[in-house]
Design a protein around this motif. Structure first.
Motif, PDB file in Angstrom:
ATOM      1  N   VAL A  31       0.840  -1.199   0.000  1.00 28.80           N
ATOM      2  CA  VAL A  31       0.000   0.000   0.000  1.00 28.80           C
ATOM      3  C   VAL A  31       0.878   1.253   0.000  1.00 28.80           C
ATOM      4  N   ARG A  32       1.904   1.265   0.817  1.00 27.84           N
ATOM      5  CA  ARG A  32       2.770   2.440   0.893  1.00 27.84           C
ATOM      6  C   ARG A  32       3.498   2.684  -0.427  1.00 27.84           C
ATOM      7  N   PHE A  33       3.978   1.611  -1.065  1.00 28.42           N
ATOM      8  CA  PHE A  33       4.624   1.764  -2.374  1.00 28.42           C
ATOM      9  C   PHE A  33       3.633   2.309  -3.397  1.00 28.42           C
ATOM     10  N   ALA A  34       2.400   1.785  -3.373  1.00 31.16           N
ATOM     11  CA  ALA A  34       1.378   2.226  -4.329  1.00 31.16           C
ATOM     12  C   ALA A  34       1.033   3.697  -4.108  1.00 31.16           C
ATOM     13  N   LEU A  35       0.880   4.113  -2.827  1.00 25.60           N
ATOM     14  CA  LEU A  35       0.549   5.505  -2.533  1.00 25.60           C
ATOM     15  C   LEU A  35       1.679   6.442  -2.943  1.00 25.60           C
ATOM     16  N   ALA A  36       2.918   6.026  -2.693  1.00 25.25           N
ATOM     17  CA  ALA A  36       4.060   6.847  -3.088  1.00 25.25           C
ATOM     18  C   ALA A  36       4.099   7.015  -4.611  1.00 25.25           C
ATOM     19  N   LYS A  37       3.811   5.930  -5.317  1.00 24.69           N
ATOM     20  CA  LYS A  37       3.798   5.991  -6.792  1.00 24.69           C
ATOM     21  C   LYS A  37       2.684   6.909  -7.283  1.00 24.69           C
ATOM     22  N   VAL A  38       1.509   6.830  -6.670  1.00 20.72           N
ATOM     23  CA  VAL A  38       0.388   7.701  -7.059  1.00 20.72           C
ATOM     24  C   VAL A  38       0.744   9.160  -6.827  1.00 20.72           C
ATOM     25  N   GLY A 197      -8.976  10.401   1.112  1.00 24.95           N
ATOM     26  CA  GLY A 197      -9.254  11.803   1.351  1.00 24.95           C
ATOM     27  C   GLY A 197      -7.951  12.576   1.425  1.00 24.95           C
ATOM     28  N   ILE A 198      -7.939  13.815   0.866  1.00 21.23           N
ATOM     29  CA  ILE A 198      -6.755  14.674   0.957  1.00 21.23           C
ATOM     30  C   ILE A 198      -6.997  15.695   2.064  1.00 21.23           C
ATOM     31  N   TYR A 199      -6.035  15.775   2.977  1.00 23.18           N
ATOM     32  CA  TYR A 199      -6.133  16.707   4.106  1.00 23.18           C
ATOM     33  C   TYR A 199      -5.057  17.779   3.969  1.00 23.18           C
ATOM     34  N   SER A 200      -5.383  18.975   4.436  1.00 22.05           N
ATOM     35  CA  SER A 200      -4.422  20.075   4.445  1.00 22.05           C
ATOM     36  C   SER A 200      -4.160  20.470   5.894  1.00 22.05           C
ATOM     37  N   ASN A 201      -3.006  20.069   6.375  1.00 22.64           N
ATOM     38  CA  ASN A 201      -2.617  20.359   7.764  1.00 22.64           C
ATOM     39  C   ASN A 201      -3.697  19.931   8.759  1.00 22.64           C
ATOM     40  N   GLY A 202      -4.213  18.707   8.569  1.00 20.50           N
ATOM     41  CA  GLY A 202      -5.179  18.140   9.498  1.00 20.50           C
ATOM     42  C   GLY A 202      -6.624  18.428   9.185  1.00 20.50           C
ATOM     43  N   LEU A 203      -6.902  19.285   8.183  1.00 19.78           N
ATOM     44  CA  LEU A 203      -8.278  19.624   7.826  1.00 19.78           C
ATOM     45  C   LEU A 203      -8.647  18.974   6.493  1.00 19.78           C
ATOM     46  N   ALA A 204      -9.849  18.415   6.420  1.00 17.07           N
ATOM     47  CA  ALA A 204     -10.291  17.738   5.201  1.00 17.07           C
ATOM     48  C   ALA A 204     -10.519  18.745   4.083  1.00 17.07           C
ATOM     49  N   GLY A 217      -4.364   4.886  13.201  1.00 15.06           N
ATOM     50  CA  GLY A 217      -3.864   3.516  13.237  1.00 15.06           C
ATOM     51  C   GLY A 217      -4.409   2.627  12.136  1.00 15.06           C
ATOM     52  N   LYS A 218      -5.406   3.112  11.381  1.00 15.34           N
ATOM     53  CA  LYS A 218      -6.008   2.291  10.328  1.00 15.34           C
ATOM     54  C   LYS A 218      -5.845   2.908   8.934  1.00 15.34           C
ATOM     55  N   SER A 219      -5.507   4.207   8.908  1.00 15.58           N
ATOM     56  CA  SER A 219      -5.361   4.900   7.625  1.00 15.58           C
ATOM     57  C   SER A 219      -3.890   4.950   7.218  1.00 15.58           C
ATOM     58  N   TYR A 220      -3.665   4.855   5.904  1.00 17.62           N
ATOM     59  CA  TYR A 220      -2.313   4.965   5.348  1.00 17.62           C
ATOM     60  C   TYR A 220      -2.160   6.366   4.751  1.00 17.62           C
ATOM     61  N   MET A 221      -0.971   6.992   4.955  1.00 18.24           N
ATOM     62  CA  MET A 221      -0.775   8.389   4.545  1.00 18.24           C
ATOM     63  C   MET A 221       0.461   8.523   3.667  1.00 18.24           C
ATOM     64  N   VAL A 222       0.349   9.450   2.669  1.00 20.87           N
ATOM     65  CA  VAL A 222       1.500   9.816   1.850  1.00 20.87           C
ATOM     66  C   VAL A 222       1.407  11.318   1.574  1.00 20.87           C
ATOM     67  N   ASP A 233       2.089  20.616   2.181  1.00 16.63           N
ATOM     68  CA  ASP A 233       0.946  21.046   3.004  1.00 16.63           C
ATOM     69  C   ASP A 233      -0.235  20.093   2.873  1.00 16.63           C
ATOM     70  N   TYR A 234      -0.120  19.093   2.017  1.00 15.59           N
ATOM     71  CA  TYR A 234      -1.242  18.181   1.766  1.00 15.59           C
ATOM     72  C   TYR A 234      -0.817  16.736   2.027  1.00 15.59           C
ATOM     73  N   GLN A 235      -1.774  15.965   2.518  1.00 17.12           N
ATOM     74  CA  GLN A 235      -1.537  14.543   2.784  1.00 17.12           C
ATOM     75  C   GLN A 235      -2.706  13.730   2.225  1.00 17.12           C
ATOM     76  N   LEU A 236      -2.369  12.648   1.554  1.00 21.08           N
ATOM     77  CA  LEU A 236      -3.390  11.729   1.029  1.00 21.08           C
ATOM     78  C   LEU A 236      -3.531  10.553   2.001  1.00 21.08           C
ATOM     79  N   PHE A 237      -4.750  10.373   2.537  1.00 21.03           N
ATOM     80  CA  PHE A 237      -5.036   9.262   3.453  1.00 21.03           C
ATOM     81  C   PHE A 237      -5.923   8.242   2.737  1.00 21.03           C
ATOM     82  N   VAL A 238      -5.616   6.968   2.941  1.00 27.50           N
ATOM     83  CA  VAL A 238      -6.396   5.874   2.329  1.00 27.50           C
ATOM     84  C   VAL A 238      -6.714   4.843   3.403  1.00 27.50           C
ATOM     85  N   THR A 239      -7.955   4.397   3.442  1.00 27.25           N
ATOM     86  CA  THR A 239      -8.369   3.329   4.359  1.00 27.25           C
ATOM     87  C   THR A 239      -8.997   2.194   3.558  1.00 27.25           C
TER      88      THR A 239
END
Length: 510
Positions: A31-38, A197-204, A217-222, A233-239
C-alpha cells in the motif's frame, strides 16, 4: 497423545498467526509503495502540463539576451596511426520572459537549452605531405539536441510557487485519484475496496471519496505535492474497510487446509480415545457376562449331578417315585440351561438381522393376558398383584405373537425381580391416533438417570459395587428393544430411585 495433540495445535495456531502478521506487513508495504507511486505520478503529470504550457508559448515572450554558449573541448593525438581526435560539446541557452498567470503583472524566465556535440578525426600525414594547413581532410560527426530535462529542472521553483497558490481541487480530481489508486493497488495484488481523502494540515479538503473518515492507526498516509525540499501542506489518506477480509481471503486456502488437518488430527485422537474406552467397557461387560453365565450354569449342573448320583444309589434306583422325581428335576434344569442359551443365541441373531420375525394381525390385549399367565403364580407366591387397566379401543397390530409375548413377559419378570417387597404391577393400555400405548408400572427399587440411559444396552446390568443383587445376563431389555424396533415401535423408561419404574411401549396400529 494429548501432549502431542496440544503441541501440534499450538504450533499450527502460532504458524497461522505468524502468516497473518506477515501477510498484513506485506499488505502495508504494498500500500505504501502504491501511494508513493500515485503521489509521484500526480506531481509529475502536473509538472509536465506546466512545462508543456510554457514551452509551447516561449516564442511569444521577449528574448532577454543572446545565446549563452558553454564549450567543452577534448583532444587526443594518436602517434601510431598518425591521427588527431577532437571532441567538443557546447551548451546553448536561449532565455525568454513568459507572462505568468499566477503572478500579478509578472513573468517567469523560461530557458530553451540545446546541446551540440562535435567529433572530428584528422590524419596528420595528410596534413604534412599533400594538403596545406587550410585544407585538412577529416571525418566530422555533429549531434545536436534539445535538453528538455535541463529546461524542466530550471522551472521547478517557479512551478512550486505557482501551484502553492492554487486550491487542491483544481490541481487533482477525484476521478484521477480513484483511477490511479485502483491501478497501482491492483498492480500490487490489492484488489479490494478503498476510501481516500486529501487533508491540508489536518483539515479535510473537497477531494475525498464519500463518507471518508480518517482513522488513527487504520489509515495509510502519503504527502502530496511536495516541493523541491520535500515539504508538503497536503496529505493523502487511504483506508480499507474490508482489509481483514482481504488478508484472510489471500491465505484462505492455507487456513482451510490447516484447519482441515487439525480437525482430522482431533477427530482421530477423539476416535482412538473413544474406541479405547469403549473396548475397555466391552471387555469388562463380556467378562462380567461370562462370570454371570458361569454362575447361572453352575447351579443346574450341580443339581443334575446330584440327581444322577442319587439315581445311581441302589436304595433310590429301586424307588420308582423318587427316580421319576429326580428325572423331572434333571429335565427342568436342562430346560433352564437351554432357555438361557436360547436367549443368548436369539440376541446374537437379532444383532446380525438373522432372526426371522414373521408378522400377522394380533390383538395386544390377548398377548397381555397370555403373558400374565406366565408370571401370575410367581407374583402370587410373593404376595403381590398384577392389575390391568386396558382402556385402548383399537388393539390390532401387525406383529409376531411369540416375540411380543416374550417381551411383555421379560418386562413383567424384571418388575418382579427388582421389587424388594411384594411386587405391585399395573398394566395400562390406551390409544392415540395411529398407535397403541402399553405401560407397565411397578413400585420396585427404581433406577437413576445413568442406569436409564444404558438399561437397553446388551449385557448391561445395574450393580451394587461388584455384586449383582439379581441374577441375569443383561440381555432381556436389549431383546425387548430390538423386537419393538422390528415392529416399527418405540420403547422408553421413566424411573425414580426408590419409587419405581414405568416402561412404555408404543406400537403402530393396523
Amino acid at each position: 497423545m494429548s501432549i502431542s495433540l496440544i503441541g501440534i495445535i499450538t504450533v499450527q495456531v502460532f504458524w497461522i498467526k505468524n502468516t497473518i502478521q506477515i501477510t498484513e506487513q506485506q499488505f502495508t508495504s504494498n500500500v505504501r509503495f502504491a501511494l508513493a507511486k500515485v503521489s509521484e505520478d500526480i506531481r509529475q503529470r502536473e509538472f509536465d502540463e506546466f512545462y508543456e504550457k510554457y514551452a509551447a508559448n516561449y516564442k511569444e515572450g521577449d528574448l532577454v539576451k543572446g545565446s549563452d554558449v558553454r564549450n567543452f573541448i577534448f583532444e587526443k593525438i594518436d602517434t601510431i596511426n598518425n591521427e588527431r581526435f577532437t571532441y567538443s560539446q557546447s551548451i546553448i541557452e536561449q532565455n525568454y520572459k513568459v507572462p505568468a498567470e499566477f503572478f500579478d503583472n509578472d513573468s517567469i524566465n523560461f530557458r530553451e537549452i540545446f546541446s551540440k556535440e562535435e567529433i572530428s578525426i584528422v590524419e596528420n600525414n595528410v596534413l604534412d605531405e599533400v594538403f596545406g594547413k587550410d585544407n585538412l581532410p577529416e571525418e566530422r560527426i555533429t549531434k545536436m539536441g534539445r535538453l528538455k530535462e535541463a529546461e524542466k529542472s530550471l522551472l521547478v521553483q517557479s512551478f512550486d510557487v505557482s501551484r502553492s497558490k492554487m486550491p487542491v481541487h483544481q490541481r487533482v480530481s477525484n476521478r484521477e485519484i480513484t483511477y490511479r489508486l485502483d491501478r497501482e493497488l491492483k498492480s500490487k495484488g490489492i484488489d479490494t475496496d478503498f476510501k481516500y481523502g486529501i487533508y491540508s494540515n489536518g483539515l479535510a479538503t473537497q477531494v475525498k471519496s464519500g463518507y471518508f473518515r480518517k482513522e488513527a492507526g487504520k489509515s495509510y498516509m502519503v504527502p502530496m505535492f511536495a516541493d523541491a525540499e520535500g515539504k508538503s501542506d497536503y496529505q493523502l489518506f487511504v483506508t480499507f474497510p474490508s482489509k481483514k477480509d482481504f488478508i484472510l481471503s489471500s491465505i484462505f486456502k492455507i487456513l482451510v487446509l490447516s484447519a482441515f488437518f487439525i480437525l482430522i488430527i482431533i477427530l482421530a485422537f477423539v476416535t482412538a480415545l473413544y474406541q479405547l474406552i469403549k473396548q475397555k467397557q466391552i471387555s469388562e461387560i463380556k467378562t462380567d457376562f461370562i462370570n454371570n453365565m458361569t454362575h447361572e450354569f453352575k447351579t443346574p449342573i450341580a443339581t443334575i449331578n446330584l440327581a444322577l448320583d442319587a439315581i445311581k444309589n441302589p436304595k433310590i434306583i429301586g424307588d420308582q417315585e423318587k427316580v421319576i422325581r429326580y428325572v423331572k428335576m434333571i429335565r427342568d434344569e436342562n430346560k433352564r440351561m437351554h432357555a438361557q442359551v436360547e436367549n443368548v443365541l436369539r440376541i446374537s441373531k437379532l444383532e446380525k438381522n438373522q432372526l426371522d420375525v414373521s408378522k400377522e394381525a394380533v390383538d395386544v390385549h390377548e398377548i397381555i393376558e397370555e403373558a400374565i399367565t406366565h408370571v401370575e403364580l410367581l407374583v402370587r407366591d410373593k404376595g403381590g398383584y398384577i392389575k390391568t387397566n386396558l382402556k385402548a379401543g383399537f388393539t390390532e397390530i401387525l406383529g409376531n405373537q411369540f416375540h411380543l409375548t416374550n417381551i411383555i413377559v421379560n418386562m413383567l419378570d424384571n418388575a418382579i425381580k427388582y421389587s424388594e417387597n411384594a411386587p405391585k404391577i399395573d398394566i395400562i393400555t390406551e390409544n392415540t391416533a395411529k398407535y397403541i400405548i402399553l405401560k407397565i408400572k411397578d413400585k420396585g427399587i427404581g433406577m437413576n438417570k445413568n442406569v436409564q440411559k444404558n438399561v437397553f444396552k446388551k449385557f448391561y446390568r445395574e450393580e451394587t459395587g461388584n455384586i449383582h443383587n439379581v441374577k441375569g445376563h443383561g440381555l432381556g431389555l436389549s431383546y425387548v428393544k430390538k423386537i419393538v424396533e422390528i415392529h416399527q415401535g418405540e420403547i422408553f423408561v421413566e424411573s425414580e430411585k426408590g419409587v419405581g419404574s414405568t416402561f412404555t411401549v408404543k406400537l403402530p396400529l393396523i
